[in-house]
Design an enzyme around this catalytic site. Structure first.
Site, short mmCIF file in Angstrom:
data_model
loop_
_atom_site.label_atom_id
_atom_site.label_comp_id
_atom_site.label_asym_id
_atom_site.label_seq_id
_atom_site.Cartn_x
_atom_site.Cartn_y
_atom_site.Cartn_z
N ARG A 18 -5.95 -26.29 21.96
CA ARG A 18 -4.85 -25.35 21.74
C ARG A 18 -4.18 -25.57 20.39
O ARG A 18 -3.68 -24.65 19.76
CB ARG A 18 -3.79 -25.56 22.82
CG ARG A 18 -4.05 -24.93 24.11
CD ARG A 18 -2.82 -25.06 24.93
NE ARG A 18 -1.63 -24.79 24.15
CZ ARG A 18 -1.21 -23.57 23.82
NH1 ARG A 18 -1.95 -22.54 24.15
NH2 ARG A 18 -0.12 -23.38 23.14
N ARG A 77 0.68 -21.35 28.58
CA ARG A 77 0.92 -21.78 27.20
C ARG A 77 0.79 -20.64 26.18
O ARG A 77 -0.09 -20.63 25.33
CB ARG A 77 0.02 -22.96 26.87
CG ARG A 77 0.26 -24.07 27.88
CD ARG A 77 -0.42 -25.34 27.56
NE ARG A 77 0.18 -25.99 26.39
CZ ARG A 77 -0.36 -27.10 25.88
NH1 ARG A 77 -1.45 -27.58 26.39
NH2 ARG A 77 0.19 -27.65 24.82
N PRO A 78 1.65 -19.64 26.30
CA PRO A 78 1.60 -18.51 25.36
C PRO A 78 2.00 -18.93 23.95
O PRO A 78 2.49 -20.05 23.74
CB PRO A 78 2.65 -17.55 25.94
CG PRO A 78 3.56 -18.42 26.73
CD PRO A 78 2.75 -19.55 27.26
N VAL A 79 1.73 -18.06 22.99
CA VAL A 79 2.10 -18.32 21.59
C VAL A 79 2.97 -17.19 21.05
O VAL A 79 3.05 -16.97 19.84
CB VAL A 79 0.86 -18.54 20.69
CG1 VAL A 79 0.19 -19.86 21.00
CG2 VAL A 79 -0.12 -17.37 20.82
N ASP A 80 3.64 -16.50 21.99
CA ASP A 80 4.47 -15.35 21.59
C ASP A 80 5.58 -15.73 20.62
O ASP A 80 5.93 -14.95 19.73
CB ASP A 80 5.05 -14.67 22.84
CG ASP A 80 5.84 -15.65 23.70
OD1 ASP A 80 5.36 -16.78 23.92
OD2 ASP A 80 6.96 -15.32 24.13
N CYS A 129 -4.48 -23.59 29.69
CA CYS A 129 -5.20 -24.84 29.94
C CYS A 129 -4.72 -25.33 31.30
O CYS A 129 -3.95 -24.67 31.99
CB CYS A 129 -4.93 -25.85 28.85
SG CYS A 129 -3.24 -26.40 28.86
N ARG A 131 -9.86 -37.34 24.42
CA ARG A 131 -9.18 -36.39 23.53
C ARG A 131 -7.93 -37.02 22.91
O ARG A 131 -7.52 -36.68 21.83
CB ARG A 131 -8.76 -35.14 24.31
CG ARG A 131 -9.90 -34.28 24.77
CD ARG A 131 -9.40 -32.96 25.29
NE ARG A 131 -8.48 -32.35 24.33
CZ ARG A 131 -7.86 -31.19 24.55
NH1 ARG A 131 -8.03 -30.57 25.69
NH2 ARG A 131 -7.07 -30.67 23.65
N LYS A 156 -1.70 -38.59 17.72
CA LYS A 156 -2.55 -37.38 17.76
C LYS A 156 -1.72 -36.15 17.41
O LYS A 156 -2.13 -35.32 16.59
CB LYS A 156 -3.12 -37.21 19.16
CG LYS A 156 -3.71 -35.83 19.45
CD LYS A 156 -4.29 -35.69 20.84
CE LYS A 156 -3.29 -35.38 21.89
NZ LYS A 156 -2.93 -33.97 22.07
N ASN A 157 -0.54 -36.05 18.01
CA ASN A 157 0.27 -34.84 17.85
C ASN A 157 1.04 -34.79 16.53
O ASN A 157 1.73 -33.82 16.26
CB ASN A 157 1.23 -34.68 19.03
CG ASN A 157 0.46 -34.31 20.30
OD1 ASN A 157 -0.74 -34.01 20.24
ND2 ASN A 157 1.12 -34.35 21.43
N ASP A 164 5.02 -35.48 28.23
CA ASP A 164 3.72 -36.14 28.06
C ASP A 164 3.69 -37.54 28.68
O ASP A 164 2.64 -38.17 28.69
CB ASP A 164 3.34 -36.24 26.58
CG ASP A 164 3.03 -34.88 26.00
OD1 ASP A 164 2.94 -34.76 24.77
OD2 ASP A 164 2.90 -33.92 26.78
C1 EPZ Z 1 3.10 -29.70 22.12
O1 EPZ Z 1 2.47 -28.61 22.76
C2 EPZ Z 1 2.21 -30.91 22.35
N1 EPZ Z 1 0.91 -30.67 21.73
C3 EPZ Z 1 2.04 -31.14 23.84
O2 EPZ Z 1 1.26 -32.32 24.02
C4 EPZ Z 1 3.42 -31.38 24.45
O3 EPZ Z 1 3.31 -31.56 25.84
C5 EPZ Z 1 4.34 -30.18 24.14
O4 EPZ Z 1 4.38 -29.95 22.72
C6 EPZ Z 1 5.76 -30.40 24.64
O5 EPZ Z 1 6.29 -31.55 24.05
C7 EPZ Z 1 0.77 -30.85 20.39
O6 EPZ Z 1 1.71 -31.21 19.70
C8 EPZ Z 1 -0.59 -30.64 19.81
P1 EPZ Z 1 5.51 -26.16 23.25
P2 EPZ Z 1 3.00 -27.10 22.46
O7 EPZ Z 1 5.24 -25.00 22.36
O8 EPZ Z 1 3.55 -27.02 21.11
C9 EPZ Z 1 6.49 -22.43 26.04
C10 EPZ Z 1 -0.46 -33.64 24.92
O9 EPZ Z 1 -0.66 -34.05 26.06
N2 EPZ Z 1 6.10 -21.60 24.90
O10 EPZ Z 1 6.58 -27.12 22.84
O11 EPZ Z 1 1.90 -26.17 22.84
C11 EPZ Z 1 5.32 -23.23 26.60
O12 EPZ Z 1 4.59 -22.44 27.52
C12 EPZ Z 1 -0.01 -32.21 24.69
O13 EPZ Z 1 -0.59 -34.33 23.88
C13 EPZ Z 1 6.20 -20.21 25.01
O14 EPZ Z 1 6.59 -19.68 26.04
O15 EPZ Z 1 4.17 -26.97 23.51
C14 EPZ Z 1 6.00 -24.40 27.26
O16 EPZ Z 1 6.46 -24.00 28.53
C15 EPZ Z 1 0.07 -31.43 26.00
N3 EPZ Z 1 5.84 -19.45 23.95
C16 EPZ Z 1 7.22 -24.65 26.36
O17 EPZ Z 1 7.39 -23.45 25.60
C17 EPZ Z 1 5.40 -20.00 22.77
O18 EPZ Z 1 5.10 -19.25 21.82
C18 EPZ Z 1 7.04 -25.80 25.37
O19 EPZ Z 1 5.80 -25.59 24.72
C19 EPZ Z 1 5.30 -21.41 22.67
C20 EPZ Z 1 5.66 -22.18 23.74
#
Ligand code: EPZ
Length: 429
Positions: free
Chosen positions: A102, A131-134, A126, A408, A22-23, A316
């Site tokens: 997301r 889960r910010p996107v900053d 969620c 999902r 999926k990812n 995960d």
């Molecule tokens: C991806 O989410 C996966 N989703 C998640 O899988 C997975 O748990 C996660 O990576 C970690 O491996 C997809 O690939 C679609 P991150 P993502 O950005 O990219 C912080 C599942 O169950 N962060 O690596 O959203 C964030 O809050 C899902 O399949 C910021 O602070 O995760 C987290 O604490 C759940 N600012 C950490 O970084 C940002 O701009 C890692 O998040 C981005 C992230």
């Protein structure tokens, strides 16, 4: 809402064909926005999130064609998807679609790179965290984007187009790395991504972009160097097998004292899990077609686990390994370092007789002799499957509610488990 009824106590035995990841499929689908030629994706899993991404791309003007299965290839079960963004009719990603998933944020980089503008709803938090996107936004700004957050939307424009930059991520972000990798593929000049995520799904995306004509060095490492090209061309790409689905079924074999061959699994994508399972008393070995997993001791050992970015233990799989620790002998400490609220499965496991105490981002799991079936509530994708795993070993019947969370991320879960002996059935609402 559909429910799942599970009667525990049956050791799972047999083979499970692992679906496409999926990812990996989600960013790969978003990558179709980067070219006006057809991108063909093979082994795409049939999941709710894939349908959501297809809807989102459709409203951007991407033409999608579903071509059934490609049975000519071994160990492939998914559908073949043709995606063609010959022209993009809208650069708006509306809230009512983005709030469902997301990963919709993955259209931001490609739209900005291709169309020089994008209006994408903030994904919002969620169950597992804010889960910010900053980090996505800051990185795109360093590539020349002008971004204003207003009314719940990311309003982005790049009148002169995106240019290359040196981007250092202060923390590892999977979709952040993917967004920038896609944007950089057709930006002007060179982009270097330092502290890039190294998940296999990112390697899969990079390999697909390279097949489309992108120039990427350092694939698989935490430093990606991308030299932007004018345009990307058509390509065919097979989606990598889902390591998280495979890890989930490996734990299912462990928790039921069964023996499963996980067909299509790349052994090297789950080394952290195999090492942990070995310490617990579970043997895993590569086979011609995947990985064989079976229990080799009566008593499961409790093992301390900390989640980390790849190649560390995946967040995960945290909920799933916790279910296994609930029936191991001893006490295990499980530390969740990636998300701030990823223990939603704990209250539900407690209802089944587990002994778990949580302090901030650490759970202490004391093994019990048995779990008892109970009605439980799914809250997020991986918490849901953790409860299904607990149900497979619990005494009696477990009713899992709100299983739309499962749909999902797991394709035909009950069919795959039932084929290996599990007493599990979906109760349609
Ligand atoms: C991806 O989410 C996966 N989703 C998640 O899988 C997975 O748990 C996660 O990576 C970690 O491996 C997809 O690939 C679609 P991150 P993502 O950005 O990219 C912080 C599942 O169950 N962060 O690596 O959203 C964030 O809050 C899902 O399949 C910021 O602070 O995760 C987290 O604490 C759940 N600012 C950490 O970084 C940002 O701009 C890692 O998040 C981005 C992230």
């Amino acid at each position: 809402m559909d429910k799942m009824r599970i009667c525990g106590g049956v050791p799972l035995k047999g083979k499970i064909l692992i679906s496409g990841a999926k990812n990996a499929a989600l960013p790969l689908m978003a990558a179709s926005l980067l070219s006006d030629e057809t991108l063909t994706l093979i082994n795409v899993p049939r999941l709710a999130d894939i349908a959501t991404m297809a809807n989102l791309l459709g409203q951007h003007g991407v033409e999608l064609g579903l071509n059934g299965n490609d049975n000519s290839l071994p160990r492939i079960s998914g559908q073949t998807l043709d995606l063609k963004a010959s022209r993009i009719s809208s650069t708006l990603a509306p809230y009512d679609l983005v709030r469902k998933m997301r990963a919709s944020i993955l259209v931001l980089g490609p739209l900005l790179a291709r169309c020089r503008e994008a209006k994408v709803s903030l994904p919002g938090g969620c169950a597992i965290g804010t889960r910010p996107v900053d980090l996505h936004i800051a990185a795109l700004e360093s590539m020349g984007a002008e971004i204003v957050i207003a009314d719940g939307y990311i309003n982005a424009r790049a009148p002169k187009g995106l240019h290359g930059a040196e981007i250092v991520f202060p923390m590892v972000t999977v979709t952040g790395t993917e967004n920038i990798l896609m944007a950089a593929a057709i930006a002007k000049g060179e982009t270097v991504i330092i502290n890039a995520a190294r998940e296999p799904e990112i390697t899969d995306l990079a390999n697909c972009l390279a097949a489309m004509g992108a120039k990427i060095e350092g694939i698989g490492t935490d430093c990606l160097r991308v030299c932007g090209v004018e345009r990307l061309r058509s390509a065919k790409h097979i989606v990598v097998a889902d390591r998280i689905e495979a890890g989930t079924f490996a734990i299912a074999a462990a928790i039921t004292s069964g023996k499963l061959e996980l067909i299509g699994t790349r052994h090297e994508h789950l080394l952290s899990l195999w090492n942990i399972l070995e310490s617990i008393g579970i043997k895993s070995e590569p086979t011609k077609d995947g990985v064989m997993v079976c229990r080799r001791t009566d008593d499961l050992q409790s093992v301390d686990i900390t989640t980390e970015p790849y190649p560390g233990f995946p967040t995960d799989l945290q909920a799933q390994i916790m279910a296994l620790m609930c029936v191991s002998s001893g006490a295990a400490t499980i530390s969740e370092t990636i998300f701030e609220n990823r223990f939603m499965h704990v209250p539900e496991l407690l209802r089944m007789g587990a002994d778990i105490t949580v302090h901030n981002s650490t759970a202490v799991v004391r093994g019990v002799s048995k779990l008892k079936g109970a009605p439980v509530m799914a809250t997020d994708l991986r918490a849901s499957v953790s409860l299904a795993l607990a149900g497979l070993v619990a005494e009696g019947e477990t009713i899992l509610n709100r299983i739309y969370h499962l749909d999902r991320g797991y394709e035909r879960l009950e069919e795959k488990l039932r084929a290996c002996g599990a007493k599990i059935e979906r109760i349609r609402a």
